[in-house]
Enzyme design. Sequence first.
Site, PDB file in Angstrom:
ATOM      1  CD  GLU A 310      83.016 169.115  85.353  1.00  0.00           C
ATOM      2  OE1 GLU A 310      82.073 169.034  86.139  1.00  0.00           O
ATOM      3  OE2 GLU A 310      83.231 170.103  84.621  1.00  0.00           O
ATOM      4  CB  ILE A 399      97.451 151.336  92.120  1.00  0.00           C
ATOM      5  CG1 ILE A 399      96.015 150.821  92.160  1.00  0.00           C
ATOM      6  CG2 ILE A 399      98.163 150.920  90.845  1.00  0.00           C
ATOM      7  CD1 ILE A 399      95.882 149.328  92.214  1.00  0.00           C
ATOM      8  CE  LYS A 403     108.552 155.376  85.901  1.00  0.00           C
ATOM      9  NZ  LYS A 403     107.924 154.149  85.395  1.00  0.00           N
ATOM     10  CE  LYS A 415     102.102 155.291  93.486  1.00  0.00           C
ATOM     11  NZ  LYS A 415     100.640 155.486  93.607  1.00  0.00           N
ATOM     12  CB  VAL A 441      99.918 150.433  82.377  1.00  0.00           C
ATOM     13  CG1 VAL A 441      98.664 149.825  81.801  1.00  0.00           C
ATOM     14  CG2 VAL A 441     100.127 149.962  83.809  1.00  0.00           C
ATOM     15  CB  SER A 444      98.346 153.969  81.073  1.00  0.00           C
ATOM     16  OG  SER A 444      99.746 154.161  81.121  1.00  0.00           O
ATOM     17  CB  VAL A 448     106.623 155.498  76.070  1.00  0.00           C
ATOM     18  CG1 VAL A 448     106.430 154.003  75.942  1.00  0.00           C
ATOM     19  CG2 VAL A 448     107.656 155.979  75.075  1.00  0.00           C
ATOM     20  CB  THR A 465     115.464 159.297  77.235  1.00  0.00           C
ATOM     21  OG1 THR A 465     115.208 157.962  77.699  1.00  0.00           O
ATOM     22  CG2 THR A 465     114.199 160.126  77.355  1.00  0.00           C
TER      23      THR A 465
END
Length: 614
Positions: A310, A399, A403, A415, A441, A444, A448, A465
């Site tokens: 919300e 969208i 990956k 996905k 992106v 976002s 990272v 990593t």
Amino acid sequence: MKYQLRVAVLIIIDSLIVMLSIFIGNWLLAPTAELMTTPLIATSFALVISHHIFAYVFKLYKRVWQYASTRELSAIFLAVTFSIIVVAIFQLTVFQALYTRTLCVTWMLHILLIGASRFSWRLYRDMKFQVDHSKKRTLIIGAGNGGTLVARQLLDSQMSELRPVAFIDEDPAKQKLQIMGVPVIGYEKDLTSIVRDKAIEHIIIAIPSLSKQDLNNIFEKCSETGVRTQIMPSLEDIMSGRVNVNEIRDVQVEDLLGRDPVELDTKTIGEKLTNKKVLVTGAGGSIGSEICRQVARFSPRKMILVGHGENSIYAIEMEMKAKFPNIEVVPEIADVQDKERMVQIMFDTKPDVIYHAAAHKHVPLMERNPYEAIKNNVIGTKNVAEAADMANVSNFVMISTDKAVNPTSAMGASKRIAEMVVQHMNRVSRTNFVAVRFGNVLGSRGSVIPLFKQQIAAGGPVTVTHPDMTRYFMTIPEASRLVLQAGAIAEGGETFVLDMGEPVKITDLAKNLIRLSGFSELDIPIKYTGMRPGEKLYEELLGENEVHQEQIYPMIYRGKTPLVNIQVVSDLIRESPELDPDELRERMLDLAHFRVKHLIEAEDKNVVSPLRKA
């Protein structure tokens, strides 16, 4: 000084100047002649009246003269010239004579004295606020319109802590010239020596039209000097109204990693969106909210903002209503996993276009909770897609992510399976269903860069990593615009892939952020932590069997996708609650890699579906 008092003072000064001009002009031409003649007195009064009329016409009393420039000088020239012309007509009409030499000299004195009275304000201001040598010595890169605006802003602002001392520019014609008293002293190749010789403490890149690659090259040179570097906004940001031309800011990693903006086919997008009802799921998220902003620029009739959180939906609702008051904004708090609620929203709002951006996207979290990936990414997509079909929505854009290509994680597999659902729905519905696939992106939520910024603010280390880890990156506005473009050119059933440019090493990204924050790797070290479950060292945008080499639009490719037996997908959805996480993850990956028997269908095979084309 109040406006009324200021105008009164200017009128008195101008009246005196006008009368003095004509009498001084006549005396210069005939020193022994009588001054107080009827024609001369009448002419002086006519000139005063005409001057004030044209001063009003050309707004001489409404200009801020301490910022006077050539525009103000042009206004003075026009007002005086027209005043003299009117007086010449007056002389011919009343006295049947034209005192040409007197009027010419008067015209010159008139311009000189009026101009001097106005520009003296500018001179007084410049003398009052003399050069403050305590300000930081600033080098401006770019001596064009952008650089001139920056120099003017810094010179005129007493609040700024910067003082422009030099320009550099690649145009040989500008070398050794001065702009607003600031010299152009060299080229970009001379940057290091200029910074050293001129004791530069600050650099501003002031070329709004600069390409991303050129900006990268210039910033590399600037970073070698160790001097803080800022940038003028890009033309794209200025024209979109996001920023003001004078807003100087720090160089951000998005500036260095983004690409030059692609011109959109606004006519085609407008035909799909203008005066239409547009629904966005996940509207409170990074991508979903930016899609809302981009869609709103095409003046849809109504925007339906669907989201589970919300607070985020409230935030984008308030923003949309403030920025786009002519668009009806309808917030809907709902979960895409609730099919009945999705159907209700579709039938209540009757959208023409849907952008489905709601999804779980965190790889390690979904690796630990694969059933949640199934519920939100697969079942959620299925629910929204089937509801769109029932409500006869015209276009549905999902969208997706890079990956989903040869996935190694539950998130990527979910996905890819969602893409299968969308492709199937296009075969059984009148709605045009498409998927748009892109990579990471910039900026976002959960990406990272915010993490790296937090780690830098905490003093490090910045955790990566693997030293060879690479990813594709795109800015939020860029990705959202291309999603709109792909949706506009879709015919149904396609999987569009956005050209993400060259992949970027995460290590290089970390180094850029450390440097942009004003630190070195000695201050903020980089620590390698090892690859996390489900992570890939390299990302792909298309699998080998999906590649169409040609672009169907700049930066947009169309992938080839095999037809799938939706019953296999339905079986996995039905059985997923009963499977343990490891088994479910393996089943998802097998399905996403087409390692399941009878998954791929022939082109001419009849489609069996609980949904029928209306």
